[in-house]
Design an enzyme around this catalytic site. Structure first.
Site, PDB file in Angstrom:
ATOM      1  CG  HIS A  12      -0.282  -0.109   2.660  1.00 47.87           C
ATOM      2  ND1 HIS A  12      -0.884  -0.925   3.665  1.00 47.87           N
ATOM      3  CD2 HIS A  12       0.917   0.499   3.009  1.00 47.87           C
ATOM      4  CE1 HIS A  12      -0.065  -0.547   4.588  1.00 47.87           C
ATOM      5  NE2 HIS A  12       0.700   0.489   4.237  1.00 47.87           N
ATOM      6  CG  HIS A  59       0.335   4.225   7.686  1.00 52.08           C
ATOM      7  ND1 HIS A  59      -0.731   3.882   6.843  1.00 52.08           N
ATOM      8  CD2 HIS A  59       1.315   3.661   7.485  1.00 52.08           C
ATOM      9  CE1 HIS A  59      -0.247   2.407   6.445  1.00 52.08           C
ATOM     10  NE2 HIS A  59       0.918   2.413   6.721  1.00 52.08           N
ATOM     11  CG  HIS A 196       8.401  -1.001   3.420  1.00 55.96           C
ATOM     12  ND1 HIS A 196       7.458  -2.225   3.954  1.00 55.96           N
ATOM     13  CD2 HIS A 196       7.601  -0.082   3.993  1.00 55.96           C
ATOM     14  CE1 HIS A 196       6.254  -1.535   4.325  1.00 55.96           C
ATOM     15  NE2 HIS A 196       6.407  -0.680   4.385  1.00 55.96           N
ATOM     16  CD  GLU A 243       2.994  -1.666   6.518  1.00 56.90           C
ATOM     17  OE1 GLU A 243       2.925  -0.172   6.846  1.00 56.90           O
ATOM     18  OE2 GLU A 243       3.147  -1.814   5.368  1.00 56.90           O
TER      19      GLU A 243
HETATM   20  C1  DHB Z   1       5.881   4.155   2.710  1.00 57.37           C
HETATM   21  C2  DHB Z   1       4.991   3.996   3.759  1.00 57.37           C
HETATM   22  C3  DHB Z   1       4.122   2.812   3.971  1.00 57.37           C
HETATM   23  O1  DHB Z   1       3.020   2.931   4.980  1.00 57.37           O
HETATM   24  C4  DHB Z   1       4.250   1.644   3.392  1.00 57.37           C
HETATM   25  O2  DHB Z   1       3.669   0.574   3.748  1.00 57.37           O
HETATM   26  C5  DHB Z   1       5.444   1.651   2.374  1.00 57.37           C
HETATM   27  C6  DHB Z   1       5.998   2.751   2.068  1.00 57.37           C
HETATM   28  C7  DHB Z   1       6.571   5.155   2.391  1.00 57.37           C
HETATM   29  O3  DHB Z   1       6.504   6.231   3.020  1.00 57.37           O
HETATM   30  O4  DHB Z   1       7.520   4.926   1.467  1.00 57.37           O
HETATM   31 FE    FE Z   2       2.222   1.035   5.661  1.00 55.96          FE
END
Ligand code: DHB
Ligand code: FE
Length: 318
Positions: A12, A59, A196, A243
């Site tokens: 997402h 978030h 990530h 996540e």
């Molecule tokens: C980012 C934020 C998110 O919530 C995520 O799931 C993936 C990437 C970001 O800020 O790049």
């Molecule tokens: Fe996220």
């Protein structure tokens, strides 16, 4: 009765929403990402769900450090997009399905999953981005193709729920859906990930090997995933890789054996690995004949259908 016909896993990444909103989908960097969802949108148009349960994490948009529900179920009639710092995204207000959502709340809570009931909630990129990826771009004054039931999971502040708890909640949601008398075709999304890390010395971490193994196990051997401790997710997939536990709620709501009908993986989008999978339950219609004993002819048709579904599977490797 209502029935969950399929589960959809999708990252997402907020920058995907920004690319869509700012007309950048044809730029090569973003085309690589969006083209991986063209078949999924086709699949969604064919599947035509009556309602989508969307498991995502907020978030710090609807909630903040002041209030941190572990599992928050959206029972409202509508869910406006949240202002995440640049004004709300230009997407339609999502319509809810209060009757089914309240039924899920009752069934799950009496099943000892203590959901927080949200009768007012704004939704952020955790939900609106996967909806765009699967439903396409829809003007702010348009309509999403089906109502949604958001399930916000805390993966932002320690302690998040365990993978096992998530998987078992998926099973409770399935039981809830199947005890709803109306004939509804339901899909369930699990969003977030894949690997990530947004901040700190490891910012930009991507672990494609881990992501691929996660997708393989999600499809074929999900019980192997439910035992993975939080620290492994964070060590291997980055701090925000946690996540991925939300995909286990989606997976828990499906049959043990499913047909993987589509998969897409690309890196990077922003600082993030983008993963996507579509898993179908084998009994797909709301008007089920599941209780009838399968005849030899049924069995062979089912076998052919499964073979055809497998043949459709596409793996796009980075
Ligand atoms: C980012 C934020 C998110 O919530 C995520 O799931 C993936 C990437 C970001 O800020 O790049
Ligand atoms: Fe996220």
């Amino acid at each position: 009765m209502a029935r969950i016909v399929a589960g959809i896993g999708s990252s997402h990444v907020p920058a995907i929403g920004a690319a869509l909103d700012n007309g950048k989908t044809e730029e090569p960097y973003w085309k690589r990402v969006f083209s991986g969802f063209e078949k999924s949108q086709e699949w969604m148009r064919e599947t035509k769900p009556d309602v989508a349960i969307v498991v995502y994490n907020d978030h710090a948009s609807a909630f903040s450090v002041e209030m941190i529900p572990t599992f928050a179920l959206g029972c409202a009639a509508e869910f406006p997009p949240a202002d995440e710092g640049w004004g709300p995204r230009p997407v339609p207000v999502a319509q809810g399905y209060p009757a089914l959502a309240s039924h899920i709340a009752q069934s799950c809570i009496l099943d000892e999953f203590d959901l927080t009931i949200c009768n007012k909630m704004e939704i952020d990129h955790g939900m609106t981005v996967p909806m765009n990826l699967l439903f396409g771009k829809i003007a702010k004054d348009g309509h999403w193709p089906c109502p949604v039931i958001p399930l916000a999971v805390n993966v932002v502040m320690y302690p998040p729920p365990t993978g096992h708890r998530c998987f078992m909640l998926g099973k409770a949601i399935r039981k809830a859906v199947e005890s709803y008398p109306e004939d509804l075709k339901v899909v369930i999304f699990g969003t977030g990930g894949l690997s990530h890390q947004i901040s700190g010395p490891r910012a930009g971490l991507i672990n494609s090997k881990w992501d691929k193994a996660f997708l393989d196990n999600l499809s074929k051997n999900p019980r192997k995933l439910v035992k993975i401790p939080h620290l492994d997710y964070m060590r291997e997939a980055g701090a925000e890789g946690i996540e991925m536990v939300m995909w286990l709620i989606m997976r828990g709501a499906l049959d043990d054996k499913v047909d993987e009908v589509y998969r897409f993986y690309t890196v990077p989008a922003s600082n993030t690995a983008v993963g996507h999978i579509i898993l179908e339950n084998r009994v797909k219609s709301g008007r089920t004949t599941a209780k009838r004993k399968p005849t030899a002819k049924h069995k062979s048709t089912a076998k052919h259908k499964r073979a055809a579904a497998r043949a459709k599977v596409e793996r796009v490797r980075s």
